[in-house]
Design an enzyme around this catalytic site. Structure first.
Site, mmCIF file in Angstrom:
data_model
loop_
_atom_site.group_PDB
_atom_site.id
_atom_site.type_symbol
_atom_site.label_atom_id
_atom_site.label_comp_id
_atom_site.label_asym_id
_atom_site.label_seq_id
_atom_site.Cartn_x
_atom_site.Cartn_y
_atom_site.Cartn_z
ATOM 1 N N GLU A 1 4.067 -9.348 14.252
ATOM 2 C CA GLU A 1 3.317 -9.411 15.865
ATOM 3 C C GLU A 1 3.303 -11.285 15.100
ATOM 4 O OE1 GLU A 1 -0.332 -7.698 16.994
ATOM 5 O OE2 GLU A 1 0.539 -6.068 16.213
ATOM 6 N N ARG B 1 1.124 -1.079 0.186
ATOM 7 C CA ARG B 1 -0.050 0.032 0.123
ATOM 8 C C ARG B 1 0.973 1.119 0.094
ATOM 9 N NH1 ARG B 1 -2.547 -4.149 2.836
ATOM 10 N NH2 ARG B 1 -2.069 -2.981 5.262
#
Length: 186
Positions: free
Chosen positions: A109, A72
């Site tokens: 994560e 993006r």
């Protein structure tokens, strides 16, 4: 820092940008409130305002490289680069660039990943701006910064359209400034 803290407080463009971002609950997994920028990109005024704010900020900073993070970051970085007279460098996921690459690993994560760029794409002394759509922990931006600095570039600033308020000043950017336009929508 958020744009509203840097001279754009009350600027209606920021509200228009924020309002044009769609929130998709529980995507890609339960508990995530996905910030979908495709609706911002399909809104010509909001998209132009986004680019204009970044261009106004960076046009006089002698930026020679705008590095966009896959995927993006690619939506914003090339247009900003063209407008300020800099070259665009894509920072890609592994295996996406042909030829010789240099890479940098980073922690997520839920695992690990890498960013790659072409060897020779950035020169020692280049002044770089790193662009992505959203910053959460700063891990990807930090990897991009390390990658650029390994080849001798000076990373002037990192910038994102969306920034989590809790990340401001506390992400892993090694002291590099972080500029964010809006907070995530709920």
């Amino acid at each position: 820092m958020f744009a509203a803290e840097n001279g754009l407080k009350g600027d209606p463009r920021l509200k228009g940008i924020s309002d044009s971002i769609t929130v998709v609950p529980h995507f890609p997994k339960p508990g995530i409130m996905f910030q979908d920028i495709t609706t911002l990109l399909s809104n010509p005024k909001a998209f132009k305002d986004t680019i204009d704010i970044f261009v106004d900020r960076y046009r006089d900073m002698d930026i020679s490289v705008v590095a966009g993070i896959e995927a993006r970051g690619f939506m914003f970085a090339p247009t900003i680069a063209l407008a300020i007279g800099a070259k665009f460098i894509p920072l890609r996921k592994p295996g996406k660039l042909p030829g010789e690459v240099i890479s940098e690993a980073y922690e997520l994560e839920y695992g690990k990943d890498r960013l790659e760029m072409h060897v020779g794409a950035v020169q020692r002394g280049d002044r770089a701006l790193v662009i992505d759509d959203l910053v959460a922990t700063g891990g990807t931006l930090s990897a991009a910064t390390r990658l650029l600095e390994r080849v001798g570039a000076e990373v002037v600033e990192c910038a994102c359209v969306i920034g989590l308020p809790e990340v401001k000043g506390r992400c892993r950017l090694g002291g590099k400034p972080l500029y964010m336009l809006v907070e995530p929508r709920q």
